[in-house]
Write a protein that holds these residues in place. Structure first.
Motif, PDB file in Angstrom:
ATOM      1  N   TRP A 183       0.838  -1.193   0.000  1.00  0.00           N
ATOM      2  CA  TRP A 183       0.000   0.000   0.000  1.00  0.00           C
ATOM      3  C   TRP A 183       0.876   1.246   0.000  1.00  0.00           C
ATOM      4  O   TRP A 183       1.957   1.261   0.583  1.00  0.00           O
ATOM      5  N   ARG A 184       0.374   2.313  -0.607  1.00  0.00           N
ATOM      6  CA  ARG A 184       1.148   3.555  -0.697  1.00  0.00           C
ATOM      7  C   ARG A 184       1.356   4.210   0.666  1.00  0.00           C
ATOM      8  O   ARG A 184       2.324   4.942   0.859  1.00  0.00           O
ATOM      9  N   PHE A 185       0.436   3.953   1.604  1.00  0.00           N
ATOM     10  CA  PHE A 185       0.533   4.603   2.909  1.00  0.00           C
ATOM     11  C   PHE A 185       1.342   3.787   3.927  1.00  0.00           C
ATOM     12  O   PHE A 185       1.419   4.167   5.094  1.00  0.00           O
ATOM     13  N   THR A 186       1.956   2.694   3.493  1.00  0.00           N
ATOM     14  CA  THR A 186       2.719   1.851   4.415  1.00  0.00           C
ATOM     15  C   THR A 186       3.871   2.618   5.052  1.00  0.00           C
ATOM     16  O   THR A 186       4.085   2.552   6.274  1.00  0.00           O
ATOM     17  N   ASN A 187       4.620   3.359   4.233  1.00  0.00           N
ATOM     18  CA  ASN A 187       5.761   4.120   4.761  1.00  0.00           C
ATOM     19  C   ASN A 187       5.312   5.172   5.765  1.00  0.00           C
ATOM     20  O   ASN A 187       6.003   5.444   6.751  1.00  0.00           O
ATOM     21  N   ARG A 188       4.142   5.766   5.521  1.00  0.00           N
ATOM     22  CA  ARG A 188       3.636   6.785   6.424  1.00  0.00           C
ATOM     23  C   ARG A 188       3.332   6.177   7.802  1.00  0.00           C
ATOM     24  O   ARG A 188       3.614   6.778   8.839  1.00  0.00           O
ATOM     25  N   ILE A 189       2.745   4.976   7.790  1.00  0.00           N
ATOM     26  CA  ILE A 189       2.458   4.293   9.057  1.00  0.00           C
ATOM     27  C   ILE A 189       3.753   3.972   9.795  1.00  0.00           C
ATOM     28  O   ILE A 189       3.864   4.165  11.011  1.00  0.00           O
ATOM     29  N   ASN A 190       4.758   3.521   9.054  1.00  0.00           N
ATOM     30  CA  ASN A 190       6.035   3.178   9.655  1.00  0.00           C
ATOM     31  C   ASN A 190       6.686   4.397  10.291  1.00  0.00           C
ATOM     32  O   ASN A 190       7.237   4.320  11.399  1.00  0.00           O
ATOM     33  N   GLU A 191       6.621   5.524   9.617  1.00  0.00           N
ATOM     34  CA  GLU A 191       7.209   6.755  10.156  1.00  0.00           C
ATOM     35  C   GLU A 191       6.458   7.208  11.411  1.00  0.00           C
ATOM     36  O   GLU A 191       7.058   7.709  12.355  1.00  0.00           O
ATOM     37  N   THR A 192       5.140   7.024  11.418  1.00  0.00           N
ATOM     38  CA  THR A 192       4.343   7.374  12.597  1.00  0.00           C
ATOM     39  C   THR A 192       4.742   6.511  13.793  1.00  0.00           C
ATOM     40  O   THR A 192       4.864   7.002  14.922  1.00  0.00           O
ATOM     41  N   LEU A 193       4.961   5.223  13.538  1.00  0.00           N
ATOM     42  CA  LEU A 193       5.371   4.318  14.612  1.00  0.00           C
ATOM     43  C   LEU A 193       6.708   4.733  15.209  1.00  0.00           C
ATOM     44  O   LEU A 193       6.907   4.644  16.430  1.00  0.00           O
ATOM     45  N   LYS A 194       7.616   5.197  14.371  1.00  0.00           N
ATOM     46  CA  LYS A 194       8.940   5.597  14.859  1.00  0.00           C
ATOM     47  C   LYS A 194       8.862   6.762  15.840  1.00  0.00           C
ATOM     48  O   LYS A 194       9.740   6.930  16.691  1.00  0.00           O
ATOM     49  N   GLY A 195       7.818   7.565  15.719  1.00  0.00           N
ATOM     50  CA  GLY A 195       7.663   8.709  16.604  1.00  0.00           C
ATOM     51  C   GLY A 195       7.020   8.380  17.936  1.00  0.00           C
ATOM     52  O   GLY A 195       6.917   9.248  18.816  1.00  0.00           O
TER      53      GLY A 195
END
Length: 333
Positions: A183-195
């Motif tokens: 999914w295109r939003f996968t990276n966005r979720i990953n970046e949110t988790l890092k925060g």
């Protein structure tokens, strides 16, 4: 005694108190008959089949875990995976609330890797293995519901369960669709988790989950193994019900609907092998279709489960003897 130790002791006292209270209540009300249970366990055919089924399904679970480990690039022999699985089962049964069996398995796996690497990947496979086990229960229950929908809906007390299974199965489909598709939003979720707090660890777990999108056959194969495991357990439980009696009013298809739901309740880590909570769940579920023998049925089933799980203590002692450098430290768990 520090605050953490006190908290752990109080939590375990509560869990065992709840387990003992439920079992005593069922026994005092005449809803748990140990004489009938002993009669079934005295049948050598039932005992032989039970041991074979529990050992066979445990072996399928070992195969499933090895597939997940291979998907993370972690190689382990079948023999080691078998031993570690039984060691984990032993810890879950003999030392509940002290050191989780999954923690023990993960610890030993990490110790076997070069420089102890791959911690997040190893524990991700254990978490996913649990999810796949629950998924197998839901799929078996949904399949029974779908194949016998009209007859299930005729039993008014089963209608809420039918709705629950449908919703749960839909959630399962969405979970695996997210997990296995890019999914295109996968990276966005990953970046949110890092925060988030523990963000680095959460991100690594998330990445370990998403790595299976490149090898969906591993997940599909694992799901198939889960369905085989739980279908075998349902068939064995159906066989024991025939020996116990008091299940004549229960349609065969109902076992494939009710048993997975009862086993779902035992997945909540309250007591070893779901003692107490499993008794209450099986009693309540089978009472919906006119049988009062659910608690007895679970007692017979859990007797076989405990017998096999505790045998893992032999594997643990041998593993400790052969690998003294991998002794579990007190800080684990």
């Amino acid at each position: 005694m520090n605050a953490q130790t006190t908290k752990t002791i109080l939590k375990n006292v509560f869990k065992f108190g709840l387990m003992a209270g439920i079992i005593y209540y069922l026994y005092a009300k005449g809803l748990l008959d140990f004489s009938r249970v002993r009669a079934v366990l005295a049948d050598p055919v039932v005992v032989a089949v039970g041991i074979c089924v529990i050992l066979g399904t445990s072996t399928l679970c070992v195969m499933r875990w090895r597939m997940l480990l291979a998907g993370q690039g972690i190689r382990i022999s079948f023999g080691d995976a078998f031993r570690l699985t039984f060691i984990g089962m032993f810890f879950n049964t003999a030392l509940p609330g002290a050191v989780s069996g999954d923690v023990v398995k993960g610890y030993y796996i990490v110790k076997q890797q070069p420089e102890g690497k791959g911690k997040s990947k190893a524990f991700a496979t254990l978490f996913l293995d649990r999810i796949l086990g629950v998924s197998g229960l839901i799929i078996v229950a949904f399949s029974a519901m779908a194949a016998n929908y009209a007859s299930m809906m005729e039993i008014q007390r089963l209608r809420p369960l039918v709705g629950f299974i449908f919703i749960t199965f839909a959630g399962l489909v969405l979970f695996y669709a997210f997990m296995l598709k890019k999914w295109r939003f996968t990276n966005r979720i990953n970046e949110t988790l890092k925060g988030l707090p523990l963000g680095s660890y959460l991100s690594k777990i998330f990445e370990a989950f998403k790595c299976y999108e490149d090898s969906p056959r591993i997940i599909l194969g694992s799901l198939l193994l889960s369905v085989l495991v739980h279908s075998s357990l349902v068939l064995f439980i159906r066989m024991m019900a025939g020996d116990l009696g008091s299940f004549q009013s229960v349609p065969p298809a109902a076992f494939f609907l009710l048993t997975p739901l009862g086993l779902l309740v035992t997945a909540v880590p309250v007591a070893p092998a779901g003692l107490g909570t499993g008794h209450a769940a099986f009693f309540a579920l089978f009472q919906l279709v006119g049988s009062s023998g659910g608690a007895d049925l679970f007692t017979v089933f859990v007797a076989f489960q405990l017998m096999i799980n505790l045998s893992g203590g032999v594997f643990y002692l041998r593993y400790k003897h052969n690998h003294p450098s991998t002794e579990i430290p007190a800080s684990v768990g």
